[in-house]
Scaffold this motif. Structure first.
Motif, PDB file in Angstrom:
ATOM      1  N   TRP B 306      27.523  34.943  31.365  1.00 46.70           N
ATOM      2  CA  TRP B 306      26.745  35.607  30.319  1.00 46.70           C
ATOM      3  C   TRP B 306      27.487  36.827  29.759  1.00 46.70           C
ATOM      4  O   TRP B 306      26.935  37.596  29.000  1.00 46.70           O
ATOM      5  CB  TRP B 306      25.387  36.065  30.852  1.00 46.70           C
ATOM      6  N   TRP B 335      22.685  43.371  30.469  1.00 46.26           N
ATOM      7  CA  TRP B 335      22.026  42.432  29.560  1.00 46.26           C
ATOM      8  C   TRP B 335      20.896  41.656  30.222  1.00 46.26           C
ATOM      9  O   TRP B 335      20.517  40.584  29.761  1.00 46.26           O
ATOM     10  CB  TRP B 335      23.077  41.447  28.999  1.00 46.26           C
ATOM     11  N   GLU B 337      17.661  41.904  30.410  1.00 48.31           N
ATOM     12  CA  GLU B 337      16.471  41.536  29.613  1.00 48.31           C
ATOM     13  C   GLU B 337      16.780  40.369  28.691  1.00 48.31           C
ATOM     14  O   GLU B 337      16.013  39.413  28.589  1.00 48.31           O
ATOM     15  CB  GLU B 337      15.979  42.703  28.739  1.00 48.31           C
ATOM     16  N   GLN B 338      17.922  40.481  28.018  1.00 46.20           N
ATOM     17  CA  GLN B 338      18.304  39.440  27.064  1.00 46.20           C
ATOM     18  C   GLN B 338      18.528  38.106  27.781  1.00 46.20           C
ATOM     19  O   GLN B 338      18.196  37.044  27.251  1.00 46.20           O
ATOM     20  CB  GLN B 338      19.585  39.845  26.318  1.00 46.20           C
ATOM     21  N   ASP B 341      15.104  36.673  28.823  1.00 48.20           N
ATOM     22  CA  ASP B 341      14.340  36.132  27.699  1.00 48.20           C
ATOM     23  C   ASP B 341      15.071  35.019  26.967  1.00 48.20           C
ATOM     24  O   ASP B 341      14.609  34.540  25.933  1.00 48.20           O
ATOM     25  CB  ASP B 341      13.999  37.252  26.705  1.00 48.20           C
ATOM     26  N   ARG B 343      17.710  35.238  25.259  1.00 42.80           N
ATOM     27  CA  ARG B 343      18.282  35.653  23.978  1.00 42.80           C
ATOM     28  C   ARG B 343      19.804  35.571  23.992  1.00 42.80           C
ATOM     29  O   ARG B 343      20.428  35.496  22.949  1.00 42.80           O
ATOM     30  CB  ARG B 343      17.826  37.063  23.611  1.00 42.80           C
ATOM     31  N   ILE B 344      20.419  35.626  25.183  1.00 46.00           N
ATOM     32  CA  ILE B 344      21.836  35.273  25.233  1.00 46.00           C
ATOM     33  C   ILE B 344      22.016  34.116  26.198  1.00 46.00           C
ATOM     34  O   ILE B 344      21.334  34.010  27.212  1.00 46.00           O
ATOM     35  CB  ILE B 344      22.764  36.471  25.583  1.00 46.00           C
ATOM     36  N   ARG B 345      22.920  33.216  25.830  1.00 51.31           N
ATOM     37  CA  ARG B 345      23.078  31.968  26.561  1.00 51.31           C
ATOM     38  C   ARG B 345      24.374  31.993  27.358  1.00 51.31           C
ATOM     39  O   ARG B 345      25.346  32.628  26.951  1.00 51.31           O
ATOM     40  CB  ARG B 345      23.122  30.774  25.583  1.00 51.31           C
TER      41      ARG B 345
END
Ligand SMILES: Nc1ncnc2c1ncn2[C@@H]1O[C@H](COP(=O)(O)OP(=O)(O)OP(=O)(O)O)[C@@H](O)[C@H]1O
Ligand SMILES: Nc1ncnc2c1ncn2[C@@H]1O[C@H](COP(=O)(O)OP(=O)(O)OP(=O)(O)O)[C@@H](O)[C@H]1O
Ligand code: SF4
Ligand code: SF4
Ligand SMILES: [Mg+2]
Ligand SMILES: [Mg+2]
Lengths: 332, 377
Positions: B306, B335, B337-338, B341, B343-345
């Protein structure tokens, strides 16, 4: 499908003058079909390594007695001359050991150790062999393979060395690969890489794999069929789904109950197996036999201490027990 | 297991920004320091009275060093260890010895930590005498007999020698030895990893029972995540000398927040074919970097699927609690939270090779019978 390897009634006894024999492997029978992954599981000292060394004919020359038969393509490996066996080892069967440190030659670059197999067993010329060696290193996931050909084993990490060892084992395109605890010395994230690699290789090349391990988790994810060993004998054999869904031998059942599960509720009392292998009874004795597991077994009956249980078929399963766990209970 | 004491109990052990850096020396008299192994580098944790704190991580991440530094068996480079409110850094001599009684260690290999020439009785009574707990031969013997019984050793064990016992029984002797001086804290470093699978459960059950009965506090160190999670109330996941995530045991599996924890959890084989077939593995590329040359920024950035172009390789993330996370759940990732959720893959990572012998002279070793010898193992 007919079997690639058939081990029948294999017995290995270590002999020492003035001392009774130690029977390390006591009538083990199993087979491996082409492209199949077969597991041999059991705890320390149950005879896993000795079984695999006997199949490879790599046991020390003196001090042991091997009986039974080990047939590959119908030919008994135990009857082959030493040179014919060496030839077979180069061509048809390879082995990967737990500790790549002691099975790689420390003073020879890794690349040369691969090319040696290629020139000796596949009759390749030097240049072609080097190219092929780089391809093999690439295939087992070693980055920058051409440069790595010139590395010495001590310049690689444990995981990379195990990959190098797998490359060497693959160099002779074996039809049967025996892996003896190939990931036990590795960290779990590296273990995942190596298991993934082995699984891929089997799928791509059709090599049969005998996977030796003490880790039931490794077996659950990888093997088609599983043999559970206890004190030198196979006590249960089944397809992996069947075995884990409904373990029927009290030892298999107990073992599964006693390991903490990552996905289970933490903190619960584990269903420990009592005692240790030191408590085992001998399977065979002059005055009648016994089940070796009797002193530790929660289901033991009087007969268990008096009569050796035979390996009996129940459907596709093999069981060696006078009083196996009933199917419903085992499924719980 | 002691959920009820969890949140409210007072801290027994507080570790604050602890670091242990081992110098790497070279030269004829090894006089020149050419670098450091950053075995522990900025670890903070709190263990409350009566709870079990588990430390897990892969080989070389610094678990044992942390345990040893806490027990003052290794001198920390900086940082603080407080035991029952008192800084132990300044303790020396008699004071340190007295304090040591209250924290005991249980080792991985029971055989190597037990003197083979001493009977179990003399092994155990040693501690009593050393710490002035002896109440005369009669009372001592009664106490030792109780202890041997409490750890599940057979009667008559006191007169026997370590080699007469199985591995699991020897570990029981090790535990009895730690217990006989009535410690508050037991640091157990890989207490079951040398044992057969079928015997591990006995020792784990014993540790839990003794904790319930005696109100002990444990710091359990192990590489086996399933074992650690099973015995611990809270778990700290280590990577290259730092704690990357800390969570209550139940949370760690249900809600892993650090990319490394996710990879680690997904790599542990489950003894269940159905679960195995269903699960998606996060395969990490490459090897663990050397603790002598830890990556900049987030130590995990060389292998993190990530990893982002910003912050990851420049700024070291501090452990923090995400919004909505359980109390006591901390994660050291910029990162998190992202990632949580979606929001980052995750993306592909090229494998990085690590030279095991980067610090050794390169080239063919001249005389060596095995690789182990070259690496000095
Ligand atoms: N060369 C030898 N001479 C005498 N006994 C031996 C020899 N090799 C193995 N044994 C004995 O044979 C038994 C089986 O050993 P083996 O190495 O096959 O166990 P294993 O199942 O591979 O165990 P582990 O999980 O510890 O590797 C053991 O009791 C061992 O002590
Ligand atoms: N006395 C020492 N001198 C120099 N380096 C050391 C010393 N002790 C440990 N190290 C190094 O510090 C790092 C952390 O070691 P440590 O033994 O704490 O790891 P660990 O997490 O316990 O690993 P394992 O799971 O293998 O026991 C390793 O790179 C190790 O080589
Ligand atoms: S034969 Fe008897 S002692 Fe052996 S496993 Fe079966 S029930 Fe237990
Ligand atoms: S900080 Fe960056 S590199 Fe580190 S774990 Fe988080 S995303 Fe990965
Ligand atoms: Mg073995
Ligand atoms: Mg350690």
């Amino acid at each position: 499908m007919t079997a690639l390897l058939e081990v029948e009634d294999l017995r290995v006894a270590f002999t020492r003058r003035g001392e009774p024999d130690t029977v390390a492997v006591d009538g083990v029978s199993f087979d491996v079909k082409p492209g199949e992954i077969v597991g041999l599981v059991g705890e320390s000292g149950c005879g896993k390594s000795v079984t695999s060394l006997a199949v490879m004919r790599l046991l020390p020359e003196r001090g042991n007695r091997v009986t039974g038969s080990i047939r590959m393509d119908g030919e008994d490996l135990l009857a082959l001359s030493d040179s014919a066996m060496r030839e077979r080892r180069g061509r048809d069967l390879s082995m990967i050991f737990q500790d790549p440190l002691s099975s790689l030659n420390p003073v020879i670059p890794v690349g040369l150790q691969v090319t040696e197999v290629l020139t000796r067993h596949r009759g390749m010329k030097k240049h072609a062999a080097r190219r092929e060696a780089a391809e093999l290193l690439d295939r087992v996931g070693i980055p920058d393979p051409t440069r790595r050909l010139d590395s010495y084993p001590h310049q690689m990490s444990g995981g990379m060395r195990q990959r190098a060892l797998i490359a060497i084992a693959l160099a002779c395109t074996p039809r049967l690969l025996i892996a003896d605890e190939p990931t036990t010395a590795l960290d779990v994230t590296i273990q995942a890489q190596i298991l993934d690699l082995l699984e891929q290789l089997v799928a791509e090349t059709g090599t049969a794999l005998v996977m030796i391990t003490h880790d039931l988790g490794v077996v659950a994810g990888l093997c088609d069929r599983v043999n559970v060993l206890y004190a030198g004998r196979i006590v249960e054999r089944a397809d992996r789904h069947e075995l884990f869904r409904a373990p029927r031998h009290p030892y298999t059942h107990g073992l599964l109950g006693s390991i903490p599960r990552l996905d289970g509720p933490p903190g619960e009392e584990l269903a420990a197996i009592r005692g240790s292998v030191n408590d085992n009874l001998p399977w065979a004795a002059p005055e009648g036999g016994a089940c070796a597991f009797t002193p530790r077994c929660p289901r033991a009956l009087d007969v268990c201490g008096e009569v050796t249980p035979l390996a009996e078929r129940a459907g596709t399963r093999l069981l060696r027990c006078h009083n196996p766990v009933p199917v419903a209970e085992g499924a719980a | 297991m002691s959920e009820e004491t969890n949140g409210s109990a007072p801290a027994l052990l507080e570790v604050e920004d602890l670091a242990v850096h081992f110098p790497i020396t070279q030269g004829v008299f090894r006089g020149r320091t050419v670098g450091h192994v950053y075995a522990i580098d900025g670890v903070s944790l709190t263990v409350r009275r009566g709870e079990t704190y588990g430390l897990v991580g892969e080989s070389g991440c610094g678990k044992s060093t942390l345990g040893r530094a806490i027990l003052k068996l290794t001198e920390p480079t900086h940082g603080r260890v407080r035991f029952d409110g008192e800084d132990i850094a300044g303790l020396k001599g008699e004071e340190l010895r007295r304090r040591r009684r209250r924290f005991q260690m249980v080792f991985q290999d029971p055989m190597s930590s037990l003197d083979p020439r001493q009977s179990v009785e003399s092994l155990l009574s040693e501690g009593l005498t050393a710490h002035g707990l002896s109440k005369g031969p009669e009372a001592d013997r009664r106490r030792l007999r109780e202890l041997v019984d409490a750890v599940g050793l057979p009667k008559g064990s006191l007169r026997r020698y370590p080699h007469e016992f199985s591995g699991g029984q020897r570990q029981r002797i090790g535990i009895a030895r730690a217990l006989c001086v009535e410690p508050d804290l037991i640091v157990a470093d890989e207490p079951v990893s040398a044992l057969d699978v079928s015997v591990q459960a006995q020792v784990l059950n014993l540790l839990s029972r003794l904790q319930r009965e005696l109100g002990l506090t444990y710091l359990v160190i192990a590489h086996d995540l399933a074992v650690v999670r099973h015995v611990s109330d809270r778990v700290g996941v280590m990577y290259l000398g730092g704690i990357v995530e800390e969570a209550p045991s139940t949370d760690l599996y249900a809600d892993p927040q650090h990319p490394y924890t996710r990879a680690l959890l997904s790599a542990v084989p489950l003894p269940d074919p159905e679960a195995e077939d269903r699960r998606e593995r996060i395969l990490l590329a490459g090897d663990l970097p050397s603790p002598a040359a830890p990556p900049s920024g987030c130590r995990f950035h060389t292998r993190c699927p990530w990893k982002q172009a910003e912050r990851c390789d420049t700024e070291r993330p501090e452990p923090r609690r995400l919004e909505g996370a359980a109390p006591g759940h901390r994660v050291a990732c910029h990162w998190a939270e992202q990632i949580r959720d979606g929001r980052i893959r995750p993306h592909h990572v090229d494998a990085d090779m690590v030279d095991e012998a980067a610090t050794l002279a390169v080239g063919a070793p001249e005389h060596a019978s095995s690789v182990q010898e070259i690496l000095g193992r």
